[in-house]
Scaffold this active site. Sequence first.
Site, short mmCIF file in Angstrom:
data_model
loop_
_atom_site.label_atom_id
_atom_site.label_comp_id
_atom_site.label_asym_id
_atom_site.label_seq_id
_atom_site.Cartn_x
_atom_site.Cartn_y
_atom_site.Cartn_z
CB CYS A 45 -2.38 -2.04 9.61
SG CYS A 45 -3.41 -2.96 10.76
CB CYS A 48 -5.97 -1.25 9.64
SG CYS A 48 -4.84 -1.03 11.04
#
Length: 308
Positions: A45, A48
């Site tokens: 991700c 993230c």
Amino acid sequence: MLELGQNAAPAGDLIYDVTEANFMADVVEASNEVPVIVDFWATWCGPCKTLIPMLEAAVTKAKGAVKLAKIDVDQNQQLAAALAQQGLPLQSVPTVVAFVKGRPIDMFQGAVPQSQLDAFITKVIEAGGGDASGGLDDALAAAEEMLADGAFEDAAQIFAAVIDEDPANAAAYAGMARCQIAAGELDQAEAVLNGVPAEVSTAAPIEAAFAQLELARQAANSGPLDELKAALAADENNHQARFDLAQALHAAGQVEEAVDQLLDLFKRDREWNDGAAKQQLFTIFDALAGNDPIVLNGRRKLSSLIFA
């Protein structure tokens, strides 16, 4: 004025990885002591990777007023699925959820600007009963000691003085209400709580005071212990009698026994009366200090029943 977190905790105590094995201890139970922000993330991700260092910096800056638990959803799929079943929207990452007193109270998804993240951290700290800006701790502590000693009027005066200096101090409003509850002035306590500023109306001390007020009203209408015990002995599946007995036990100061009866009722029929047993347990837990052994043991047993 006192500064928040003058004694900083080690980073390892504030920021840590969590798995299925230690989620209950390091998130749910830990949030009874201090708010825990949980970052659900994944290695693939991109957002993230942007958010994590921002979260770590914000939590470190708070110096112990909040903790950060990081959960890799790919490595903890069973945990993520169980939490999703409990109502947490974990369909995308990053998802950040704040836990206070064992329950999720706020969240956001995706990478957010620093200003929005700082506002989120401040809101979570205040929801946990902390003071994100520092100050007035000594006065509040003195008022709490007076309240514990039965000096309700003196304590109320100090709580009122704190409110004059900090009109959005949730702990002071809650203290005022608890003074009224202790004095048996339940309507006045309700008026105090209904007058709390909107920005702190859902803070943990306010919710705890509301819970104490609800329990005080229940105590005024609770039935005789002996009669309720006899009714339950005659029919152990009399759920209403068991629920009423739990209320009467709490009114008599037998809090742990009340919790045990409600846990038994939840185990027998968790949906009875629209989940009344679970709701009453939360009311009792909210009314007590987050680190009270009755709360810690009760939440652990309830969670075991929910996830069984």
